[in-house]
Write a protein that holds these residues in place. Structure first.
Motif, PDB file in Angstrom:
ATOM      1  N   SER A 194     -54.604 -40.762   5.419  1.00 48.00           N
ATOM      2  CA  SER A 194     -56.037 -40.952   5.686  1.00 48.00           C
ATOM      3  C   SER A 194     -56.785 -41.373   4.423  1.00 48.00           C
ATOM      4  O   SER A 194     -57.636 -42.266   4.469  1.00 48.00           O
ATOM      5  N   LEU A 195     -56.473 -40.722   3.292  1.00 49.86           N
ATOM      6  CA  LEU A 195     -57.231 -41.025   2.071  1.00 49.86           C
ATOM      7  C   LEU A 195     -56.998 -42.461   1.606  1.00 49.86           C
ATOM      8  O   LEU A 195     -57.947 -43.158   1.219  1.00 49.86           O
ATOM      9  N   ALA A 196     -55.747 -42.926   1.677  1.00 52.90           N
ATOM     10  CA  ALA A 196     -55.470 -44.308   1.243  1.00 52.90           C
ATOM     11  C   ALA A 196     -56.298 -45.284   2.088  1.00 52.90           C
ATOM     12  O   ALA A 196     -56.909 -46.222   1.563  1.00 52.90           O
ATOM     13  N   ARG A 197     -56.329 -45.047   3.388  1.00 52.15           N
ATOM     14  CA  ARG A 197     -57.096 -45.946   4.273  1.00 52.15           C
ATOM     15  C   ARG A 197     -58.586 -45.901   3.940  1.00 52.15           C
ATOM     16  O   ARG A 197     -59.255 -46.929   3.921  1.00 52.15           O
ATOM     17  N   LEU A 198     -59.101 -44.715   3.674  1.00 54.48           N
ATOM     18  CA  LEU A 198     -60.532 -44.600   3.388  1.00 54.48           C
ATOM     19  C   LEU A 198     -60.873 -45.270   2.048  1.00 54.48           C
ATOM     20  O   LEU A 198     -61.895 -45.938   1.915  1.00 54.48           O
TER      21      LEU A 198
END
Ligand code: ASP
Ligand code: CP
Length: 330
Positions: A194-198
């Motif tokens: 999730s963090l990489a995408r955000l």
């Protein structure tokens, strides 16, 4: 109960707390970080800042008085379940806790769609953690009330990524221009997915440091390269530590391995110690979604760059903001 006093306005384009049933998140599910734009993030973090100010000023207030949250957890949790409970109660609402589905009718064989259709008779919003990828999306298909994904197997953990980004912004005052190094179990760790995408909504460089068998999934890397995010993969931290602004450490996710010998071979792949920190920038932060099981030694906790305990607190404000938003009060 303390009287609600609106905090001072800032330049952020968010709405004040109050009744906002036409607001963009009212009645919406929070299933994946892919649903957010940069404007959404500015809005969420603006509300989270207001929540922080309100908690400091009055502790608990009545914004969600009379509203009920169902916390439905099919997997263990300390932070996510208790911070959502705290968030709801600090906003004057209440919580139905199903923290161990073993004692619910799930153990009699009740399906996820039926379980959420039951809980929405009693609650206004459902926070769901489940071992299967896509479980929250399935629940949302059947529920009329908002579903918030609190972790769906090895898929996503969107509210964690929001609080992670809020931590970076609060601690380093910017996201653009940073080098973020993700370390550990990048294959099974849903928080880094999730963090990489955000982060791909910003101008960042991302380093992935992991054992060969725990590399970041191709699907995530592809999504980021399509957005032009520079990404590089390593097996050791040494090369990238000196340039790192955010070191995001993760736990090797033992519960996801089918072969425990494989887990044993990688479980102590990386350990951050005070010696590691001597090679890091003076102005950087170490984050971890927690729980940690040996990846960061306790002696690092005293280092002002260790942000992982502060990160948990930021999570409270972000989750207060999300609850207020989906329930039409921000
Ligand atoms: N608590 C986080 C999660 O549920 C990270 C972890 O368990 O390692 O994904
Ligand atoms: N970070 C996180 O999700 O922690 P829990 O698993 O304790 O909820």
């Amino acid at each position: 109960m303390a009287t609600y006093v609106p905090p001072a306005r800032t330049e952020n384009p968010y709405l004040p707390l109050g009744d906002h049933r036409n607001a963009p998140f009212y009645g919406k599910d929070i299933l994946s970080v892919r649903q957010f734009s940069r404007e959404d993030l500015d809005y969420i973090f603006g509300v989270a800042k207001e929540m922080h100010a309100m908690v400091e000023r009055v502790g608990t207030f009545d914004l969600l008085k009379g509203k009920i949250l169902a916390n439905l957890f099919y997997e263990p949790s300390t932070r996510t379940s208790s911070s959502f409970t705290s968030a709801m109660e600090r906003l004057g609402g209440s919580v139905i806790p199903i923290n161990e589905v073993r004692y619910s009718s799930v153990s009699k064989g009740e399906s996820l769609p039926d379980t959420v259709r039951t809980l929405e008779c009693y609650a206004d919003v459902i926070v769901l953690r489940h071992p299967e990828v896509g479980a929250s999306a399935l629940a949302a298909k059947y529920a009329r009330k908002p579903i918030i994904n609190a972790g769906d197997g090895v898929g996503e953990h969107p509210t964690q990524a929001l609080l992670d980004l809020f931590t970076i912004l609060s601690e380093l005052k910017r996201v653009n221009g940073l080098t973020v190094t993700m370390l550990g179990d990048l294959k099974y760790g849903r928080t880094v997915h999730s963090l990489a995408r955000l982060l791909s909504l910003y101008e960042v460089r991302i380093n992935y440091v992991s054992p060969e068998i725990l590399r970041m999934p191709e699907e995530v890397k592809k999504e980021l390269s399509e957005k032009g995010i520079p990404q590089a993969e390593y097996e050791t931290l040494d090369e990238v530590l000196p340039e790192t602004d955010v070191l995001y450490v993760t736990r090797v996710q033992k519960e996801r391995f089918s072969d425990l010998n494989e887990y044993e071979s990688v479980k102590h792949a990386y350990v951050i110690t005070p010696e590691t920190m001597t090679r890091a920038k003076d102005e950087m932060i170490v984050m971890h979604p927690l729980p940690r099981v040996g990846e960061i030694s306790m002696e690092v906790d005293e280092d002002p760059r260790a942000a992982y305990f502060r990160q948990m607190e930021y999570g409270l404000y972000v989750r207060m903001a999300l609850l207020a938003m989906v329930l039409g009060k921000a």
